[in-house]
Design a protein around this motif. Structure first.
Motif, PDB file in Angstrom:
ATOM      1  N   LEU A 237       0.830  -1.204   0.000  1.00 14.55           N
ATOM      2  CA  LEU A 237       0.000   0.000   0.000  1.00 14.55           C
ATOM      3  C   LEU A 237       0.867   1.258   0.000  1.00 14.55           C
ATOM      4  O   LEU A 237       0.566   2.244  -0.686  1.00 14.55           O
ATOM      5  N   SER A 238       1.972   1.212   0.739  1.00 15.42           N
ATOM      6  CA  SER A 238       2.869   2.349   0.813  1.00 15.42           C
ATOM      7  C   SER A 238       3.473   2.676  -0.543  1.00 15.42           C
ATOM      8  O   SER A 238       3.564   3.845  -0.947  1.00 15.42           O
ATOM      9  N   GLN A 251      -2.834  11.191  -0.874  1.00 13.80           N
ATOM     10  CA  GLN A 251      -3.343   9.926  -0.359  1.00 13.80           C
ATOM     11  C   GLN A 251      -3.582  10.009   1.145  1.00 13.80           C
ATOM     12  O   GLN A 251      -2.907  10.759   1.853  1.00 13.80           O
ATOM     13  N   GLN A 252      -4.551   9.236   1.615  1.00 13.85           N
ATOM     14  CA  GLN A 252      -4.846   9.201   3.041  1.00 13.85           C
ATOM     15  C   GLN A 252      -4.074   8.071   3.714  1.00 13.85           C
ATOM     16  O   GLN A 252      -3.596   7.140   3.068  1.00 13.85           O
ATOM     17  N   HIS A 257      -9.681   3.802   4.230  1.00 13.66           N
ATOM     18  CA  HIS A 257     -10.694   3.221   3.342  1.00 13.66           C
ATOM     19  C   HIS A 257     -10.227   1.819   2.932  1.00 13.66           C
ATOM     20  O   HIS A 257      -9.497   1.658   1.951  1.00 13.66           O
ATOM     21  N   GLU A 258     -10.654   0.822   3.684  1.00  5.94           N
ATOM     22  CA  GLU A 258     -10.130  -0.531   3.502  1.00  5.94           C
ATOM     23  C   GLU A 258     -10.427  -1.096   2.116  1.00  5.94           C
ATOM     24  O   GLU A 258      -9.579  -1.740   1.501  1.00  5.94           O
ATOM     25  N   THR A 259     -11.623  -0.869   1.593  1.00  8.75           N
ATOM     26  CA  THR A 259     -11.971  -1.421   0.276  1.00  8.75           C
ATOM     27  C   THR A 259     -11.078  -0.837  -0.811  1.00  8.75           C
ATOM     28  O   THR A 259     -10.558  -1.555  -1.668  1.00  8.75           O
ATOM     29  N   TRP A 260     -10.912   0.481  -0.801  1.00 11.97           N
ATOM     30  CA  TRP A 260     -10.055   1.148  -1.783  1.00 11.97           C
ATOM     31  C   TRP A 260      -8.606   0.687  -1.613  1.00 11.97           C
ATOM     32  O   TRP A 260      -7.872   0.509  -2.590  1.00 11.97           O
TER      33      TRP A 260
END
Length: 302
Positions: A237-238, A251-252, A257-260
């Motif tokens: 993810l990073s 980016q957050q 937002h787990e799904t995204w």
């Protein structure tokens, strides 16, 4: 089997702890950490697995890191006088050090009731440091036990979620990005300060920035690192967040937002092998980044 590392019962309550804790170990007199053995190890490792330099500061510019003018083996043998910092990387390539790494992590799994078990991507690093030298402010993308074998040091450790000490962008990974981070003296008010001597160690959570001040004697530390399924996901993810940010899309933080985030991780799993193939084909990371992501995503020179 000899108990090599000890974790106090009840210290670990989750597979990926988010806070540091201390451990004890019995590696201080282990023959694998004698200077002569480490000098031979340094001389045997490929050049890209040995990093060493002269005196540095916590806010060291990686582009201005001074050389010490020595070979890796000479650096170890003259570590008391050379004012140097050295890390021997991926020493698990040597069967003796791999056996020690595996024994330590297997004992961690047993002592935590399996909570810290299933360690993946096991790696080991050895730090050899002159009196008074510094490891600059940086973060590492894995779980880590830093075990002090010889000498003493103080670590200033920070929470990677604290935006007063590290920005979201600086917590993210990118191919070829240096681990050093911007540091200010004012950060120290938010640090957890850990002093470790031979037989003592610290757990360092993934991504938590830190810098280290060596004591007044030669220091030898053994760093054992690993991943879990959760940390592998965070690393993927990073990387994706870093690439999207390079394109100008803020980016957050992870967990928002787990799904995204699942979509981003799936994209990484598809695209990373293709990027690696391009890099092997062109033989240069910067060219591969420019081809694969476009020039906007390629890092600036320096």
């Amino acid at each position: 089997m000899t108990t090599l590392i000890e974790i106090e019962r009840g210290t670990v309550t989750e597979p990926m702890p988010l806070k540091t804790f201390r451990v004890a170990h019995r590696l201080a007199d282990h023959p694998l950490f004698a200077l002569d053995r480490l000098a031979r190890l340094a001389g045997s490792l490929p050049a890209d697995r040995v990093e060493f330099n002269g005196p540095v500061a916590p806010n060291q510019d990686p582009g201005l890191t001074p050389s010490n003018g020595l070979t890796p083996e000479e650096t170890v043998r003259r570590i008391e006088q050379s004012k140097s910092w050295m890390v021997l990387k991926n020493v698990e390539s040597d069967p003796e050090y791999k056996a020690l790494l595996d024994a330590c992590l297997d004992q961690v799994a047993e002592q935590t009731g399996g909570l810290m078990g299933g360690a993946r991507q096991r790696q080991a690093f050895i730090f050899v440091t002159s009196p008074g030298n510094v490891t600059p402010y940086h973060s590492d993308p894995e779980l880590n036990f830093l075990l002090q074998v010889r000498g003493s040091k103080r670590m200033s450790l920070f929470d990677h979620r604290d935006r007063d000490v590290v920005s979201a962008e600086n917590t993210e990974l990118f191919p070829g990005k240096h681990r050093n981070l911007p540091y200010e003296d004012g950060f120290e008010a938010k640090a957890t300060h850990q002093h470790i001597s031979p037989g003592e160690g610290i757990f360092v959570p993934i991504f938590d920035p830190h810098w280290v001040q060596n004591g007044d004697a030669v220091s030898i530390s053994f760093s054992i690192t690993w991943h879990t399924e959760e940390t592998e996901r965070l690393v993927k993810l990073s990387y994706v967040n870093a690439v999207l940010r390079k394109f100008g899309w803020p980016q957050q933080d992870a967990g928002t937002h787990e799904t995204w985030e699942d979509v981003k991780v799936a994209a990484y799993d598809i695209l990373r092998p293709a990027y690696d193939a391009v890099k092997r084909l062109v033989g240069d990371r910067r060219k591969a980044l420019a081809i694969f992501f476009g020039r906007k995503a390629a890092p600036a020179a320096g």
